[in-house]
Design an enzyme around this catalytic site. Structure first.
Site, PDB file in Angstrom:
ATOM      1  CD  GLN A   1      -3.640  -4.785   8.183  1.00 47.73           C
ATOM      2  OE1 GLN A   1      -2.616  -4.663   8.861  1.00 47.73           O
ATOM      3  NE2 GLN A   1      -3.634  -4.633   6.865  1.00 47.73           N
TER       4      GLN A   1
ATOM      5  CE  LYS B   1      -0.596   0.343   5.024  1.00 45.28           C
ATOM      6  NZ  LYS B   1       0.178   1.577   5.153  1.00 45.28           N
ATOM      7  CB  THR B   2       3.925   2.311   1.842  1.00 51.98           C
ATOM      8  OG1 THR B   2       3.348   2.029   3.124  1.00 51.98           O
ATOM      9  CG2 THR B   2       4.762   3.574   1.944  1.00 51.98           C
TER      10      THR B   2
ATOM     11  CG  ASP C   1      -0.752   4.952   4.959  1.00 51.37           C
ATOM     12  OD1 ASP C   1      -1.355   3.960   4.494  1.00 51.37           O
ATOM     13  OD2 ASP C   1       0.333   4.873   5.553  1.00 51.37           O
ATOM     14  CD  GLU C   2      -1.941   1.838   8.272  1.00 51.07           C
ATOM     15  OE1 GLU C   2      -3.023   1.226   8.293  1.00 51.07           O
ATOM     16  OE2 GLU C   2      -0.836   1.262   8.274  1.00 51.07           O
TER      17      GLU C   2
ATOM     18  NE  ARG D   1       1.004  -7.489  11.013  1.00 49.80           N
ATOM     19  CZ  ARG D   1       0.737  -6.724   9.976  1.00 49.80           C
ATOM     20  NH1 ARG D   1       1.591  -5.795   9.619  1.00 49.80           N
ATOM     21  NH2 ARG D   1      -0.363  -6.880   9.257  1.00 49.80           N
TER      22      ARG D   1
END
Length: 684
Positions: free
Chosen positions: A241, A30-31, A210-211, A597
């Site tokens: 998330q 995503k980044t 973002d997020e 993770r």
């Protein structure tokens, strides 16, 4: 645009026809999508850098994003690009129109401790325990983060609303904001002032967030106000998330997008570049038990990988022993580094036993969320002096430094001074100059107070008139702070180390001036450091080659080759409070975040017995273990009750393995071929 991007990433980058929601699964890049889209907007769509704003939640994420964009663009093309946290953005909005929100230049930003002290000041006649103060802080934060226009009458009691109103009035009196104000006040300003709103909408021609799933009501309101009718917006997030409801995040903001922006396009990023297939299958299967607005399934091209270990242990001590022993053996076999391993847990108290065992085996470790630079006593002292230089009405800073180092101004004096200041409706600093103070306390005490404030005024004038960094150096020397550290530290080595931290503050101020980051104005320099004080607490430190211990909440955004999720038990994960409050879906999302993770190997451990209140009691395995696909799990431990279906599968695997082993032996050594061959295989 890089050829290695997949088709969905390319579509998300190129879509500019309207508002866009990028539903980005864990590890889906995503980044990279955000940074590549910024470059695309500038290079292909005619945007200038200063017309684009990208917003995220931590300084670390903002720095990473800006660094990546810099590698994609020539320096002149990216000039003016703003990549910041929500709170830094809010600070920038407020800085241009302070008078419209009732503040003056040189305002303070109160941290959690300052806000707690302010509440104690309001309730001076009530000696409330720390837990009650924290609960009031939470309620005030809840009020401030609620969407504008929310009716809080049913959720907030009248006496809390009264405290809130006094709290806000005192913040204005002391020329201060708390952390939540850095979002709330800009939203109220943009809502009420069309000219300010139009100015910012003209500056922000394209907004990227973002997020997004972590936004609260006020942050979403800020997004809408900046976007306006153009809808030039890309938000990137993952509702699976969303694990911060306890601090105000609203996963329902995903649904609000589709109603507030009817032309919203949705693009899903489902290819995971981090984890093996088995890990992702387990994660998909688990999160599938939650309700969803948007469906997605993560997949990987990295192959299935190892099965997931589920380890049953006798008790929590046995659990710790197994994990630490496994790290030692696995590291030896794989020739890996300690930093490749992480131990994740639901609650902070679970870390203590692991710390002890790791120390006993001389294994270096790092606990995420440890003491930060700004939390050090000496740093807080100097920061309080700096805050008071630029904002004499900052009572929290005044109280911290008025007797540090000792000036024979004790608690009784401060209580009398605070009482007088309340009567006169002024700050503690301001009260020291009033003639009436001499009727309130002994002349010698008044003289000490006035010597202190007169000296601060002189230092403040020096800082504003000439070199602010030189003025700060003079301040530190004139209070003999180095000698104070020698007098109060356990030894000279500790005093020297603490003084180096003070020197680092001065060096930081000097760098800010030399880099022209915030100009040479003392107000701007201190404002920048004050915000860093609060924001840097949220960022992770460079841990070096050490095993990482952290909560599941703290692990979001990180990844590790080898991961242990411990305490997979009812009452821990899902947490008892969540079970009682019927919020198990968020706990399931937390487990999902933990699982995703892991890159190559994942172990889930639980104990059959755990100490509660000093007594041993039996506990049940987490329901989440039964919600995982059993064919992916490798159950270990004598106490575990392996499901019947899993027992059957294991038996079949053992049979197939034995057949294969015998067949290979016969193939390698034909001389051993004999009539007993069929009998052996038949028995097998």
């Amino acid at each position: 645009m890089a050829e290695s991007l997949n088709s969905h990433q390319r579509a998300a980058i190129r879509y500019i026809d309207g508002p866009l929601l990028v539903l980005a699964g864990a590890g889906s890049g995503k980044t990279r999508v955000i940074t590549e889209k910024i470059a695309y907007l500038i290079k292909q769509c005619g945007y200038h850098g200063n017309q684009i704003l990208a917003v995220t939640f931590t300084n670390k994420a903002a720095r990473e994003m800006k660094s990546r964009v810099a590698k994609l663009l020539p320096a002149q093309q990216g000039q003016g690009l703003r990549v910041s946290t929500f709170h830094t953005l809010g600070l920038g909005i407020l800085g241009r129109d302070l008078s419209k929100v009732g503040r003056r230049s040189g305002f303070s930003i109160y941290d959690t401790q300052d806000c707690a002290n302010l509440i104690r000041e309001i309730l001076v006649n009530k000696q409330l325990p720390d837990e009650d103060i924290k609960h009031l802080q939470w309620q005030i934060s809840h009020i401030k983060n609620a969407p504008p226009g929310t009716d809080l009458g049913d959720t907030i009691q009248p006496h809390v609303l009264a405290i809130f109103e006094t709290y806000q009035r005192l913040l204005q009196t002391y020329n201060a904001f708390d952390f939540d104000d850095l979002i709330r006040e800009p939203v109220l300003l943009l809502q009420s002032d069309p000219d300010v709103r139009e100015k910012w909408q003209n500056q922000v021609r394209y907004l990227l967030v973002d997020e997004y799933q972590d936004t609260n009501g006020m942050q979403y309101a800020l997004i809408k106000l900046l976007t306006g009718v153009r809808g030039a917006l890309t938000v990137v997030g993952d509702d699976d998330q969303s694990i911060y409801a306890w601090r105000g995040a609203q996963p329902q903001n995903m649904a609000l997008l589709t109603s507030d922006f009817p032309r919203m396009e949705v693009i899903k990023l489902e290819q995971n570049y981090r984890s093996t297939g088995n890990i992702l299958r387990a994660a998909n299967h688990l999160i599938g038990h939650n309700s969803h607005l948007f469906e997605k399934k993560l997949w990987s091209a990295l192959g299935p990988g190892d099965p997931i270990a589920v380890v049953s242990t006798r008790d929590e001590d046995h659990e710790v022993q197994w994990v630490v022993s496994d790290i030692m053996h696995h590291r030896h076999r794989q020739r890996s580094k300690f930093q490749d391993y992480a131990i994740l847990y639901r609650s902070n108290h679970q870390s203590r036993a692991f710390e002890k065992m790791l120390r006993e085996h001389n294994i270096p470790y790092f606990i995420s969320g440890g003491t930060s630079f700004f939390a050090l006593t000496e740093v807080k002292d100097i920061m309080a002096y700096l805050r008071l230089l630029v904002n004499p009405d900052d009572d929290a800073a005044f109280v911290r430094v008025v007797n540090t180092p000792k000036r024979e101004i004790g608690a009784t004096t401060l209580e009398k001074l605070a009482q007088y200041a309340r009567q006169r409706e002024t700050s503690l600093f301001g009260a020291c100059f009033e003639l009436g103070l001499e009727q309130f306390m002994a002349p010698r005490i008044v003289q000490r107070l006035r010597q202190f404030v007169d000296w601060l005024v002189a230092i403040g004038d020096q800082a504003k008139r000439s070199d602010p960094v030189a003025a700060v150096k003079d301040l530190i020397n004139e209070i003999s702070y180095e000698q104070w550290l020698k007098d109060t530290s356990k030894d000279l080595t500790a005093a020297k180390r603490r003084m180096e931290n003070v020197t680092d503050i001065v060096a930081w101020l000097q760098r800010l001036v030399e880099q022209d980051r915030v100009g040479e104005n003392i107000d701007q320099l201190v404002g920048h450091l004050s915000l860093m004080d609060i924001l840097e607490r949220q960022d992770e430190e460079d841990q070096g080659d050490r095993v990482t211990l952290m909560t599941l909440h703290g692990a979001k955004g990180l990844e590790f080759p080898y991961l242990y999720m411990v305490g997979m038990e009812e009452g821990l994960l899902p947490h008892k409070n969540s079970v009682d409050a019927d919020t198990v879906e968020e706990e399931r999302r937390l487990a999902y975040v933990g699982i995703t993770r892991a890159r190559r190997r994942l172990a889930l451990t639980f104990a059959r017995n755990r100490r509660r209140g000093g007594e041993w009691s039996s506990v049940e395995p987490s329901r989440f273990l039964q919600e995982l696909p059993q064919d992916l799990l490798s159950w270990e431990g004598g106490e575990v009750e392996v499901p019947a279906e899993e027992q059957k599968r294991r038996g079949q695997e053992r049979l197939a393995g034995l057949r294969g082993m015998l067949a290979n032996q016969l193939a390698e050594d034909p001389k051993e071929n004999n009539p007993r061959q069929d009998t052996v295989l038949a028995k097998a």
